[in-house]
Design an enzyme around this catalytic site. Structure first.
Site, short mmCIF file in Angstrom:
data_model
loop_
_atom_site.label_atom_id
_atom_site.label_comp_id
_atom_site.label_asym_id
_atom_site.label_seq_id
_atom_site.Cartn_x
_atom_site.Cartn_y
_atom_site.Cartn_z
N ARG A 49 -28.22 -63.49 22.68
CA ARG A 49 -27.37 -64.63 23.05
C ARG A 49 -26.14 -64.77 22.16
NH1 ARG A 49 -27.77 -69.47 21.30
NH2 ARG A 49 -29.97 -69.31 20.73
N TYR A 103 -10.75 -67.92 44.02
CA TYR A 103 -12.10 -67.44 44.35
C TYR A 103 -12.99 -68.68 44.55
CZ TYR A 103 -16.73 -65.57 43.88
OH TYR A 103 -18.06 -65.28 44.10
N ASP A 175 -7.77 -63.99 36.54
CA ASP A 175 -8.96 -63.36 37.11
C ASP A 175 -8.45 -62.04 37.68
OD1 ASP A 175 -10.95 -62.42 38.80
OD2 ASP A 175 -11.65 -64.43 39.33
N LYS A 200 -17.95 -56.46 40.73
CA LYS A 200 -17.10 -55.83 41.72
C LYS A 200 -16.68 -54.42 41.27
CE LYS A 200 -17.82 -59.84 43.42
NZ LYS A 200 -16.94 -60.99 43.24
#
Ligand SMILES: *Cc1c(COP(=O)(O)O)cnc(C)c1O
Length: 389
Positions: A49, A103, A175, A200
């Site tokens: 983490r 998006y 983005d 993607k």
């Protein structure tokens, strides 16, 4: 400037940011699945983490090299990357400017969550300088863009955004998912923070959900300070898979660029296609701008069927090209924005944005052009036959 910038993109994809196998001298990065590391006599406290396991750290270096920045970080999803970047630079009373065509997940995050944090936002009424400029307020801290836009592939001028941000002392974010680092490196134009849904093009095989961020060390420290508290890290196994995927990213994306351009040109001439939206076509409204800031025009395009063809029936009739919510895999996929990504907008809003019911978003894969064309032709024949019945 990182030394790796001198390397070619395929060499960066293949070699930069590897975990060296000191023990067995294997050719690829070993996978370290430990969630527990010794802390005595070590400078860094390693913990998944904290985003600093051996595989996370190494992959961050590859992302940084690909985007021409100092630092990179990997997240559990594209949305984890987006939300952590936004919350790292915005607090109560701050304001952000974003484009209207965002998006869907990012749009939902903003309209559903920002109120709770007391963060204000304005959606710019277009992609031009004046649209962004008129949306700025005294308390604006971040300017955020997506280019090419979804689904019409409209282009925002990255140099203009970076200049506007510097002028007003704002952090600029992009983005960069649709372009991928192969086709567009916004840092070269002065953009501060690059965000990717690695689900993607980076993953590229439709089998990974991940996010990535590239920025300066200073900006990344600020993102890390928040992220270690939010806990959106990615499992080391998936980190390792993503490193494997990135080795072939330049090969895949360049093949997809070439295929998309060929398909765009072919579709443009088809009598059952009204319009094709692809920034690599000379008659696209932003062709010159795309040419200036992109190295390739990506594998994403959209096209509008003539009104006599039922878009849904056409998609159902496709055999090779799959209907899919996602994009950018090596396999070609298609979706109807009106029925999916933009279904929450009213019909008027969609018309206003240029998204008709006959518009289809096409994520072009690496298959041979002749096979994609044959599939589209046979689907048109099926639909035409149904019309005659
Ligand atoms: C898919 C996508 C996201 C979100 O990524 P997830 O990995 O699904 O969380 C963000 N931006 C763009 C442009 C996307 O296509």
């Amino acid at each position: 400037m990182a030394k790796s910038e001198k390397l070619g993109v395929n060499t960066i994809c293949t070699h930069v940011g590897e975990v060296k196998d000191e023990q067995f001298k294997g050719a690829i990065s070993p996978l370290f699945m430990s969630s527990s590391y010794a802390y005595e006599n070590v400078d860094v406290k390693r913990y998944p983490r904290y985003f600093n396991t051996p595989n996370q750290e190494a992959l961050g270096k590859k992302i940084a090299a690909l985007e021409h920045t100092e630092a990179g970080m990997i997240f559990g999803s594209g949305m984890a990357a987006v939300s952590h970047c936004l919350l790292a630079f915005l607090q109560k009373g701050d304001h952000i400017v974003l484009p209207k065509t965002l998006y869907g997940g990012t749009y939902n995050f903003i309209v559903e969550e920002f109120g709770k944090f007391g963060i204000e936002y304005t959606f710019a009424n277009g992609f031009k300088e004046e649209n962004f400029r008129e949306a700025l307020q005294k308390n604006t801290k971040v300017i955020y863009v997506e280019t090419p836009s979804n689904p019409l592939m409209l282009i925002t001028d990255l140099g203009m955004i970076a200049k506007l941000a510097k002028e007003h002392n704002l952090v600029s974010m992009i983005d960069n998912t649709f372009a991928s680092p192969i086709n567009q490196n916004p840092a070269n134009f002065g953009i501060d923070i690059m965000i990717h849904s690695a689900t993607k093009y980076m993953g590229g095989h439709s089998d990974i959900c991940a996010g990535a961020v590239a920025a300066s060390k200073e900006h990344m420290l600020r993102i890390w300070n928040l992220s270690k508290n939010m806990g959106g890290s990615l499992s080391d196994y998936t980190v390792w898979l993503l490193e494997r995927s990135l080795k072939t990213m330049a090969l895949r994306v360049k093949a997809q660029n070439r295929n998309a351009k060929k398909m765009a040109k072919w579709l443009q001439k088809h009598p059952l296609v009204n319009k094709v939206h692809y920034p690599g076509l000379k008659d696209h409204p932003d062709y010159q701008l795309a040419k200036k800031q992109m190295k390739g025009y990506s594998g994403m395009l959209s096209f509008e069927l003539v009104s006599s063809v039922d878009a849904n029936a056409f998609m159902q009739a496709l055999q090779l090209i799959k209907q899919s919510m996602s994009l950018a895999g090596v396999e070609s996929t298609i979706l109807s924005p009106a029925k999916t990504s933009h279904s929450l907008l009213t019909a008027e809003e969609r018309t206003h944005q240029g998204i008709s019911d006959g518009l289809l978003r096409f994520s072009v894969g690496i298959e041979e052009k002749k096979d994609l064309i044959a599939d589209i032709e046979q689907a048109f024949k099926v639909v035409a036959k149904e019309e005659l019945v």
